[in-house]
Design an enzyme around this catalytic site. Structure first.
Site, PDB file in Angstrom:
ATOM      1  N   TYR A 189     -47.191  57.376 -61.228  1.00 18.06           N
ATOM      2  CA  TYR A 189     -46.815  56.269 -61.983  1.00 18.06           C
ATOM      3  C   TYR A 189     -47.905  55.689 -62.650  1.00 18.06           C
ATOM      4  O   TYR A 189     -48.459  54.814 -62.002  1.00 18.06           O
ATOM      5  CB  TYR A 189     -45.699  55.521 -61.465  1.00 18.06           C
ATOM      6  CG  TYR A 189     -45.099  54.384 -62.120  1.00 18.06           C
ATOM      7  CD1 TYR A 189     -45.141  54.217 -63.464  1.00 18.06           C
ATOM      8  CD2 TYR A 189     -44.245  53.553 -61.612  1.00 18.06           C
ATOM      9  CE1 TYR A 189     -44.409  53.289 -64.219  1.00 18.06           C
ATOM     10  CE2 TYR A 189     -43.300  52.316 -62.316  1.00 18.06           C
ATOM     11  CZ  TYR A 189     -43.642  52.511 -63.752  1.00 18.06           C
ATOM     12  OH  TYR A 189     -43.069  51.502 -64.393  1.00 18.06           O
ATOM     13  N   LYS A 234     -45.351  59.559 -65.030  1.00 15.25           N
ATOM     14  CA  LYS A 234     -44.701  58.502 -65.789  1.00 15.25           C
ATOM     15  C   LYS A 234     -45.640  57.877 -66.235  1.00 15.25           C
ATOM     16  O   LYS A 234     -46.500  57.045 -65.787  1.00 15.25           O
ATOM     17  CB  LYS A 234     -43.671  58.022 -64.811  1.00 15.25           C
ATOM     18  CG  LYS A 234     -42.858  56.825 -65.448  1.00 15.25           C
ATOM     19  CD  LYS A 234     -41.821  55.920 -64.426  1.00 15.25           C
ATOM     20  CE  LYS A 234     -40.986  55.013 -65.035  1.00 15.25           C
ATOM     21  NZ  LYS A 234     -41.496  53.920 -65.712  1.00 15.25           N
TER      22      LYS A 234
HETATM   23  O1  MN9 Z   1     -41.589  51.681 -67.271  1.00 16.63           O
HETATM   24  C1  MN9 Z   1     -40.829  49.896 -68.109  1.00 16.63           C
HETATM   25  N1  MN9 Z   1     -41.730  49.174 -68.308  1.00 16.63           N
HETATM   26  C2  MN9 Z   1     -42.283  47.912 -67.499  1.00 16.63           C
HETATM   27  C3  MN9 Z   1     -40.730  50.977 -67.607  1.00 16.63           C
HETATM   28  O2  MN9 Z   1     -41.480  47.350 -66.922  1.00 16.63           O
HETATM   29  C4  MN9 Z   1     -43.496  47.162 -67.793  1.00 16.63           C
HETATM   30  C5  MN9 Z   1     -40.287  49.758 -69.588  1.00 16.63           C
HETATM   31  O3  MN9 Z   1     -39.084  50.368 -69.515  1.00 16.63           O
HETATM   32  C6  MN9 Z   1     -40.121  48.341 -70.250  1.00 16.63           C
HETATM   33  O4  MN9 Z   1     -39.506  47.510 -69.634  1.00 16.63           O
HETATM   34  C7  MN9 Z   1     -39.666  48.425 -71.750  1.00 16.63           C
HETATM   35  C8  MN9 Z   1     -39.615  47.309 -72.574  1.00 16.63           C
HETATM   36  O5  MN9 Z   1     -40.900  46.640 -72.770  1.00 16.63           O
HETATM   37  O6  MN9 Z   1     -40.449  49.562 -72.417  1.00 16.63           O
END
Ligand code: MN9
Length: 292
Positions: free
Chosen positions: A135, A163
């Site tokens: 990740y 990811k």
């Molecule tokens: O990896 C999420 N990243 C963070 C997943 O939480 C920093 C994303 O889904 C973000 O929440 C999304 C909104 O900025 O892209």
């Protein structure tokens, strides 16, 4: 070592009003997410507020999710931790409870060198016996693993992919091209179309808890060459993310789910309740986007 499907919600963790983990909230949340066509769940990551939980609490969440959803969809357990022993304990649990894969942020807080990071990932892969997805989320983990090091890590057959939660589509496409046998999932929801167009293996994100159908639709439209539909759906995601950045992504998503009758409670402190004016904008967006 297969990981079926491509669109996975980075699942939120339900909490009670008193701030304790609420495992009874997992089944209704899973039902809602899957009702929108998502292929599986990525549990216990940043969106799951795992870094605010003890290993014991994280184990309770992973166990409960396995019990409710193991036979319904693909399950990926995020097990990353500051201490390798904690990540290994969670990885072992994931291996024993029917998960399809594990995933982990690099070990955080201390600035470890590459050989220590590689040792951590090997220990996780060994303990789970499952495919491991690295990740990479430098903005939150504080560690930006460079392309060459990601590629080197994936030379280990147990390390299945990445990811990728960053805005750098060039790095994403380089990884894609240079490791054709590995899986690359994009994690920046508001740019998923870009990654899908450049050839991602799917997406994993927080807003998939609420509008998973949008990302299923984008992937489908890209595969069918229907750029107009893909753009329209990406705009919908962008409109939501714009508002969530004002409410706080996790507090906003929890507010939205609570509002449609999927009880996920509040975020854990130090997260604080969202600004009421921003929540009103979120309510208005929901009202004009078919949420009752
Ligand atoms: O990896 C999420 N990243 C963070 C997943 O939480 C920093 C994303 O889904 C973000 O929440 C999304 C909104 O900025 O892209």
């Amino acid at each position: 070592m297969d990981i079926p499907g491509s669109i996975f919600a980075a699942m939120l963790t339900p909490f009670s009003e008193d701030g304790s983990v609420a495992p009874e909230g997992i089944a209704p949340l899973v039902d809602y997410i899957l009702s929108r066509g998502v292929h599986g769940l990525y549990a216990g990551g940043s969106s799951g507020e795992a870094m605010l939980q003890s290993v014991e609490e994280r184990s309770i969440v992973l166990n409960e999710l396995a019990n409710v959803a193991r036979d319904k969809c693909t399950l990926i357990a995020h097990v990353g931790a500051a201490a390798t022993c904690d990540a290994v304990a969670l990885a072992k649990l994931a291996g024993e409870t029917g998960y399809h894969a594990v995933s982990a942020v690099p070990p955080y807080y201390y600035k470890h060198g590459f050989s220590q990071i590689a040792d951590y990932y090997r220990a996780i892969a060994e303990a789970s016996g499952l495919p491991l997805i690295i990740y990479n989320i430098p903005a939150l983990s504080g560690t930006d693993i460079p392309t060459d090091q990601l590629l080197e890590l994936m030379e280990d057959d147990r390390i299945a992919g990445v990811k990728f939660t960053a805005p750098d589509l060039f790095q994403f496409s380089q990884l894609r091209q240079r490791a054709p046998g590995n899986k690359f999932y994009f994690g920046t929801d508001e740019m998923f179309l870009g990654a899908a167009a450049m050839g991602s293996d799917g997406g994993i994100g927080s807003t998939y808890n609420l509008i998973g159908d949008v990302y299923v639709g984008i992937e489908k439209a890209v595969n069918a060459g229907d750029i107009e539909t893909a753009r329209k759906l990406q705009r919908k995601s962008g409109d939501l993310v714009k508002i969530l950045l004002e409410t706080g992504v996790l507090p906003g998503l929890k507010h939205a789910l609570n509002r449609i009758g999927v009880p996920v409670g509040p975020c854990r402190r130090p997260f604080s309740p969202a600004d009421p004016a921003a929540l009103a904008r979120l309510d208005a967006w929901m009202d004009s986007n078919g949420f009752v």
